[in-house]
Design a protein around this motif. Structure first.
Motif, short mmCIF file in Angstrom:
data_model
loop_
_atom_site.label_atom_id
_atom_site.label_comp_id
_atom_site.label_asym_id
_atom_site.label_seq_id
_atom_site.Cartn_x
_atom_site.Cartn_y
_atom_site.Cartn_z
N VAL A 147 0.31 -0.71 0.50
CA VAL A 147 0.20 0.00 -0.02
C VAL A 147 0.35 1.32 -0.73
CG1 VAL A 147 -1.48 1.33 1.11
CG2 VAL A 147 -1.83 -1.09 1.04
N PRO A 148 0.66 2.04 -0.76
CA PRO A 148 1.68 3.26 -1.14
C PRO A 148 1.05 4.58 0.24
CG PRO A 148 0.32 3.01 -2.80
CD PRO A 148 -0.50 2.44 -1.81
N PRO A 149 2.41 4.75 1.08
CA PRO A 149 2.02 5.24 2.47
C PRO A 149 1.36 6.31 2.32
CG PRO A 149 4.85 5.30 1.22
CD PRO A 149 3.56 5.27 0.35
N ASP A 150 0.81 6.64 1.76
CA ASP A 150 -0.34 8.06 1.91
C ASP A 150 -1.63 7.57 1.96
OD1 ASP A 150 -0.25 7.76 -1.18
OD2 ASP A 150 -1.45 9.07 -1.22
N ARG A 151 -1.50 5.67 2.18
CA ARG A 151 -2.78 5.34 2.18
C ARG A 151 -2.69 3.74 2.92
NH1 ARG A 151 -5.38 5.63 -3.25
NH2 ARG A 151 -7.62 4.97 -1.86
N LEU A 152 -2.12 4.45 3.50
CA LEU A 152 -2.40 2.99 4.66
C LEU A 152 -3.08 2.55 5.80
CD1 LEU A 152 1.63 2.89 5.57
CD2 LEU A 152 0.70 1.13 5.12
N GLN A 153 -3.70 3.69 6.37
CA GLN A 153 -5.01 4.09 7.09
C GLN A 153 -6.17 3.52 6.20
OE1 GLN A 153 -5.66 7.17 9.62
NE2 GLN A 153 -8.28 6.12 9.63
N THR A 154 -6.52 4.02 5.43
CA THR A 154 -7.16 3.01 3.79
C THR A 154 -7.25 1.48 3.66
OG1 THR A 154 -8.03 5.39 2.40
CG2 THR A 154 -8.18 3.54 1.78
N GLN A 345 -2.55 0.15 13.94
CA GLN A 345 -2.28 -0.91 13.06
C GLN A 345 -1.06 0.34 11.75
OE1 GLN A 345 -1.44 -4.17 13.94
NE2 GLN A 345 -1.96 -4.81 11.24
N THR A 346 -2.01 1.01 11.60
CA THR A 346 -1.81 2.66 10.65
C THR A 346 -0.16 3.04 11.79
OG1 THR A 346 -3.76 2.54 9.44
CG2 THR A 346 -2.01 4.48 9.00
N THR A 347 -0.55 3.84 12.85
CA THR A 347 0.46 3.86 13.49
C THR A 347 1.36 2.86 13.69
OG1 THR A 347 -1.53 5.38 14.81
CG2 THR A 347 0.99 5.70 15.77
N MET A 348 1.46 2.47 13.99
CA MET A 348 3.43 0.90 13.91
C MET A 348 3.49 0.71 12.45
SD MET A 348 1.75 -1.93 15.85
CE MET A 348 3.70 -3.50 15.94
N GLN A 349 3.18 0.88 11.66
CA GLN A 349 3.68 0.23 10.37
C GLN A 349 4.09 1.80 9.85
OE1 GLN A 349 -0.34 -0.35 8.21
NE2 GLN A 349 0.13 -2.33 8.87
N ARG A 350 3.49 3.09 10.31
CA ARG A 350 4.46 4.34 10.25
C ARG A 350 5.65 4.73 10.84
NH1 ARG A 350 -1.34 7.34 7.98
NH2 ARG A 350 -1.32 7.18 5.77
N GLU A 351 5.89 4.13 12.06
CA GLU A 351 6.35 4.76 13.48
C GLU A 351 7.54 3.59 13.27
OE1 GLU A 351 6.35 8.10 15.19
OE2 GLU A 351 4.70 8.05 13.58
N ILE A 352 7.06 2.96 12.72
CA ILE A 352 8.09 1.48 12.52
C ILE A 352 9.25 1.10 11.66
CG2 ILE A 352 8.88 -0.69 14.01
CD1 ILE A 352 7.24 1.02 15.92
N ALA A 417 0.12 12.48 14.28
CA ALA A 417 0.09 11.41 13.42
C ALA A 417 1.11 12.69 12.12
CB ALA A 417 -1.20 11.23 12.58
N SER A 418 2.08 11.53 11.26
CA SER A 418 2.41 12.38 10.40
C SER A 418 1.21 12.95 9.04
CB SER A 418 3.10 11.33 9.70
OG SER A 418 2.73 10.20 8.51
N ARG A 419 2.06 14.03 8.37
CA ARG A 419 1.14 15.27 7.42
C ARG A 419 0.39 13.96 6.62
NH1 ARG A 419 5.69 19.62 5.88
NH2 ARG A 419 6.85 17.51 6.02
N LEU A 420 1.09 12.79 5.94
CA LEU A 420 0.56 11.75 5.23
C LEU A 420 -0.65 11.26 5.72
CD1 LEU A 420 3.55 9.47 4.51
CD2 LEU A 420 2.84 11.03 2.84
N VAL A 421 -0.79 11.17 7.40
CA VAL A 421 -2.10 10.52 7.92
C VAL A 421 -3.63 11.76 6.94
CG1 VAL A 421 -4.16 10.94 10.20
CG2 VAL A 421 -2.13 9.64 9.64
N HIS A 422 -3.29 12.81 7.16
CA HIS A 422 -4.31 13.83 6.96
C HIS A 422 -4.27 14.04 4.95
CE1 HIS A 422 -4.66 14.97 10.61
NE2 HIS A 422 -3.15 15.20 10.41
#
Length: 426
Positions: A147-154, A345-352, A417-422
């Protein structure tokens, strides 16, 4: 908060979310995960009634088989994290799904042929436990690779939608298959689903190994120490995992023993408890729709706050509330847990770091689940000593106190959250 351009409505935003389905690799992963969860939803009903229908089988026989399945999963979950961080996760997931299929096919063959030594059933069940320990950490790590970084939560939300729908369908279809054809054939269907999931994962094609350290070799213990360092250095992770070790103990007791016991004593039996579980299942599906849109600036703070309402159904059960209110409480639990899961899950995938993600997720799983069996063991004696209603209120207290304690952590309150979340919803 989501920000929409002029003329861009929430309907357009949901359509943008669904556009991720046009990505071939994500669609393959979604299909594989959905089918695998469906097979996993078939399996417990098929295995339980398949074993209990054997000549001379008792509840102890089923306990032995289930213990043989669950213990290897706990024992090997950390090793599964190491494997998934060392090797291409696509291959690890494929191996896990195929191993799961082999275990359930073996169980099905024994039940259908009538050759069912308890030790052999235990060995086959243990194979499925090892397979689960291999697959779960690899799944957590492979999502950011697909999944692209800016679509992780989706992506996490859509995967959750498929999994939740499969759990609901599997609970119904699995029971019907057992009634019509028997536990053995239901296990054949379950094994076939895992095999199909393995084939779909194979079609993702090889992903690169997560870590590239110039060919240096590390022992499993060294890799586990590195994973522990990543896990323990982030206060927000270990605090929430500690919270969940207590919270899951309460929920296991409430869902596994005390809730069904209360339904039998006061609500007329299985139909009422089925209504409770249905309310929860519907809540998880609604939770996916919520998680597609919510983008909090402090995701872990919001995730932990969402744990507080999950005590509601146990409070309502303990206070002898009417069934409709209890089912509504179960719905709230389902919504809150699903949104929590996507944010976590999304936060772990972005922060780790990617090269450590599977090991950290394996520590997360081990820590969160380790006290669950204690809750199951204590629930019955607690109901006998204090009464079922009081024991259910005790479950609510465990959920509430553990969640409030987690909120004391600056790491939980302050992680942003990172800017990618928004960017994901714009």
């Amino acid at each position: 908060m989501a920000v929409f351009p002029e003329g861009f409505t929430p309907v357009h935003s949901y359509l943008r979310d669904l556009s991720l389905l046009r990505d071939r690799r994500f669609s393959l992963l979604l299909a594989a995960r959905t089918i695998s969860v469906l097979g996993n939803a078939f399996a417990p009903v098929a295995l339980a009634f398949g074993v209990l229908d054997l000549p001379g089988a008792t509840a102890t026989s089923l306990s032995v088989v289930l213990a043989a399945q669950s213990v290897p999963m706990i024992v090997f979950i950390l090793v599964g994290g190491v494997i998934a961080d060392r090797l291409p996760r696509q291959r690890v997931m494929m191996a896990g799904e195929i191993l799961m299929a082999a275990g359930y096919f073996a169980l099905a063959a024994m039940l259908l042929t009538g050759w069912t030594p308890l030790a052999a059933l235990g060995v086959a069940a243990a194979v499925t436990g090892v397979a689960a320990a291999i697959t779960f950490p690899a799944l957590t790590g492979i999502i950011p690779e697909v999944v692209p970084p800016d679509r992780l939560q989706t992506g996490n939300a859509l995967l959750g939608l498929g999994a939740n729908a499969s759990r609901v369908a599997g609970a119904v279809l699995g029971g019907g298959t057992v009634v019509l054809f028997g536990g053995g054939w239901a296990l054949v269907v379950s094994g076939a689903m895992f095999a199909v999931a393995g084939v779909l994962i194979a079609m993702l094609h090889r992903t690169p190994a997560p870590a590239d350290d110039g060919g240096a070799k590390h022992s499993v213990l060294a890799d586990l120490r590195d994973g522990w360092r990543e896990f323990s250095s982030r206060q927000w992770i270990w605090v929430v995992v500690a919270q969940f070790s207590v919270l899951i103990m309460g929920i296991q007791a409430g869902h596994g023993v005390l809730g069904p016991l209360y339904a039998k004593e006061n609500l007329g039996g299985p139909a009422a408890w089925s209504a409770f579980l249905t309310g929860e299942a519907v809540g998880t599906i609604v939770g996916v729709l919520v998680s597609l849109r919510v983008r909090p600036s402090r995701p872990i703070l919001v995730a932990v706050l969402l744990c507080l309402p999950t005590a509601l159904p146990y409070v309502l059960l303990g206070l002898d509330a009417p069934l409709w209110a209890i089912v509504a409480g179960a719905f709230v639990l389902g919504v809150c847990f699903d949104v929590f899961g996507v944010l976590w899950q999304t936060t772990m995938q972005r922060e780790i770091p990617a090269e450590s993600l599977s090991r950290v997720s394996s520590y997360d799983a081990l820590g969160s689940l380790m006290f669950g069996p204690i809750g199951l063991l204590l629930a019955g004696p607690a109901a006998g000593l204090f009464g079922t209603e009081a024991a259910l209120l005790g479950c609510a207290a465990l959920v509430t106190v553990s969640s409030l304690a987690a909120l004391l952590s600056p790491g939980v309150r302050d992680l942003r959250a990172s800017r990618l979340v928004h960017a994901d919803v714009k």
